[in-house]
Design an enzyme around this catalytic site. Sequence first.
Site, mmCIF file in Angstrom:
data_model
loop_
_atom_site.group_PDB
_atom_site.id
_atom_site.type_symbol
_atom_site.label_atom_id
_atom_site.label_comp_id
_atom_site.label_asym_id
_atom_site.label_seq_id
_atom_site.Cartn_x
_atom_site.Cartn_y
_atom_site.Cartn_z
ATOM 1 C CB SER A 152 -20.194 17.638 -72.148
ATOM 2 O OG SER A 152 -21.268 16.803 -71.359
ATOM 3 C CE1 TYR A 160 -16.497 14.560 -69.310
ATOM 4 C CE2 TYR A 160 -18.722 15.081 -68.871
ATOM 5 C CZ TYR A 160 -17.763 14.760 -69.762
ATOM 6 O OH TYR A 160 -17.891 14.660 -71.185
HETATM 7 P P1 NAD Z 1 -13.081 8.426 -75.611
HETATM 8 O O1 NAD Z 1 -12.741 7.858 -74.486
HETATM 9 O O2 NAD Z 1 -13.207 7.427 -76.983
HETATM 10 O O3 NAD Z 1 -12.111 9.650 -76.386
HETATM 11 C C1 NAD Z 1 -11.509 10.436 -75.475
HETATM 12 C C2 NAD Z 1 -9.900 10.430 -76.091
HETATM 13 O O4 NAD Z 1 -9.081 11.187 -75.365
HETATM 14 C C3 NAD Z 1 -9.466 9.048 -76.197
HETATM 15 O O5 NAD Z 1 -8.840 8.823 -77.432
HETATM 16 C C4 NAD Z 1 -8.193 9.197 -75.065
HETATM 17 O O6 NAD Z 1 -7.178 8.429 -75.379
HETATM 18 C C5 NAD Z 1 -7.953 10.637 -75.353
HETATM 19 N N1 NAD Z 1 -7.265 11.213 -74.307
HETATM 20 C C6 NAD Z 1 -7.310 10.871 -72.851
HETATM 21 N N2 NAD Z 1 -6.529 11.709 -72.031
HETATM 22 C C7 NAD Z 1 -5.763 12.280 -72.856
HETATM 23 C C8 NAD Z 1 -4.687 13.011 -72.536
HETATM 24 N N3 NAD Z 1 -4.174 13.451 -71.527
HETATM 25 N N4 NAD Z 1 -4.213 13.725 -73.888
HETATM 26 C C9 NAD Z 1 -4.551 13.499 -75.176
HETATM 27 N N5 NAD Z 1 -5.459 12.592 -75.248
HETATM 28 C C10 NAD Z 1 -6.110 11.922 -74.176
HETATM 29 O O7 NAD Z 1 -14.574 9.267 -75.485
HETATM 30 P P2 NAD Z 1 -15.407 10.284 -76.521
HETATM 31 O O8 NAD Z 1 -16.704 9.978 -75.896
HETATM 32 O O9 NAD Z 1 -14.981 10.267 -77.885
HETATM 33 O O10 NAD Z 1 -14.837 11.706 -75.778
HETATM 34 C C11 NAD Z 1 -14.414 12.740 -76.524
HETATM 35 C C12 NAD Z 1 -14.846 14.032 -76.069
HETATM 36 O O11 NAD Z 1 -16.265 14.025 -76.209
HETATM 37 C C13 NAD Z 1 -14.388 14.164 -74.386
HETATM 38 O O12 NAD Z 1 -14.052 15.616 -74.567
HETATM 39 C C14 NAD Z 1 -15.675 13.978 -73.975
HETATM 40 O O13 NAD Z 1 -16.023 14.833 -72.514
HETATM 41 C C15 NAD Z 1 -16.906 14.502 -74.887
HETATM 42 N N6 NAD Z 1 -18.116 14.070 -74.803
HETATM 43 C C16 NAD Z 1 -18.366 12.853 -74.847
HETATM 44 C C17 NAD Z 1 -19.865 12.353 -74.629
HETATM 45 C C18 NAD Z 1 -20.314 10.971 -75.053
HETATM 46 O O14 NAD Z 1 -21.380 10.591 -74.702
HETATM 47 N N7 NAD Z 1 -19.198 10.017 -75.628
HETATM 48 C C19 NAD Z 1 -20.591 13.486 -74.500
HETATM 49 C C20 NAD Z 1 -20.182 14.656 -74.173
HETATM 50 C C21 NAD Z 1 -18.890 14.889 -74.164
#
Ligand code: NAD
Length: 272
Positions: A157, A170
């Site tokens: 991130s 986080y």
């Molecule tokens: P999201 O909530 O759609 O996806 C997260 C996924 O992780 C979900 O499918 C959830 O079921 C799964 N998950 C949660 N706990 C889990 C576990 N214990 N075991 C297996 N799976 C698990 O959100 P996203 O934005 O798609 O996030 C994906 C990644 O991207 C994350 O690591 C997040 O930190 C990172 N990220 C997202 C953003 C953003 O703006 N959306 C920005 C920076 C980083």
Amino acid sequence: MQKPNQRLLDQTCIVTGASSGIGRAVAKSMALEGANVVINYHSGKKEAEEVADWIQKDPICGDAIVFQCDVSKEKEVEALFKKTVSHFGTVDVCVANAGIQIDHPLHEMPLEAWQKVIDVNLTGQFLCAREAIKEFLRRGMRREISKSLGKIIHMSSVHEEIPWAGHANYAASKGALLMLMESICQEYAAKKIRCNSIAPGAIKTDINKKTWGTAKGEEELLKLIPYKRIGIPEDIGSVASWLASDESEYINGTTIFVDGGMTCYPGFATNG
Ligand code: NAD
């Protein structure tokens, strides 16, 4: 979806947390490049199956299976890799994407909220990387498939660099992930294992829907993005599939920021 180049033909890719958001887009992008994809999910079985159906319906894509596991649980991650190897023969690419946010002001943060985020966002990344490396080393090089022994992509991130008040657990998990990724690179680069991170900025997914889901929230968010567009999961999917391919072979131990310029501190654009 961008026209694929089949850059991952005959390779197998595990994507964790692939039933939604960024993970789902990464899984589809990898499949369009010809990879077989293991769609790991935690709670969204139906959504994971929909991703697999989408992949299986397109003849240009590799194959897909779904597998439930909690990435913070050692035995479950081992089972994920065991299933992948028994079904597809090996693993070539591991995208450790699963991540969560549990937000509290620091002085009110319960230990459970701290621990849970570290368990999923950091320990989960370690467990996936460890199992991937074991499998890469066991399988050995297949130069006809890829110039690298294997590729690990951590979903980090912008908060591996930008501090985040109210989200210290986080930000700490992502900051630590930088050192994990760089240490893996240093330790295994000579074996031709590539380990990199992608650092998304603000991408429209469930994790941050509270922020971009209202007009006011969207307006505030756009102030942080010099490019003046909130990202979409496909912005990350296309970078991930390229980063997994031989086109990026010489990229190792690096974080690629995909953030519309968020890490350029836009607050200073008007001289602070
Ligand atoms: P999201 O909530 O759609 O996806 C997260 C996924 O992780 C979900 O499918 C959830 O079921 C799964 N998950 C949660 N706990 C889990 C576990 N214990 N075991 C297996 N799976 C698990 O959100 P996203 O934005 O798609 O996030 C994906 C990644 O991207 C994350 O690591 C997040 O930190 C990172 N990220 C997202 C953003 C953003 O703006 N959306 C920005 C920076 C980083």
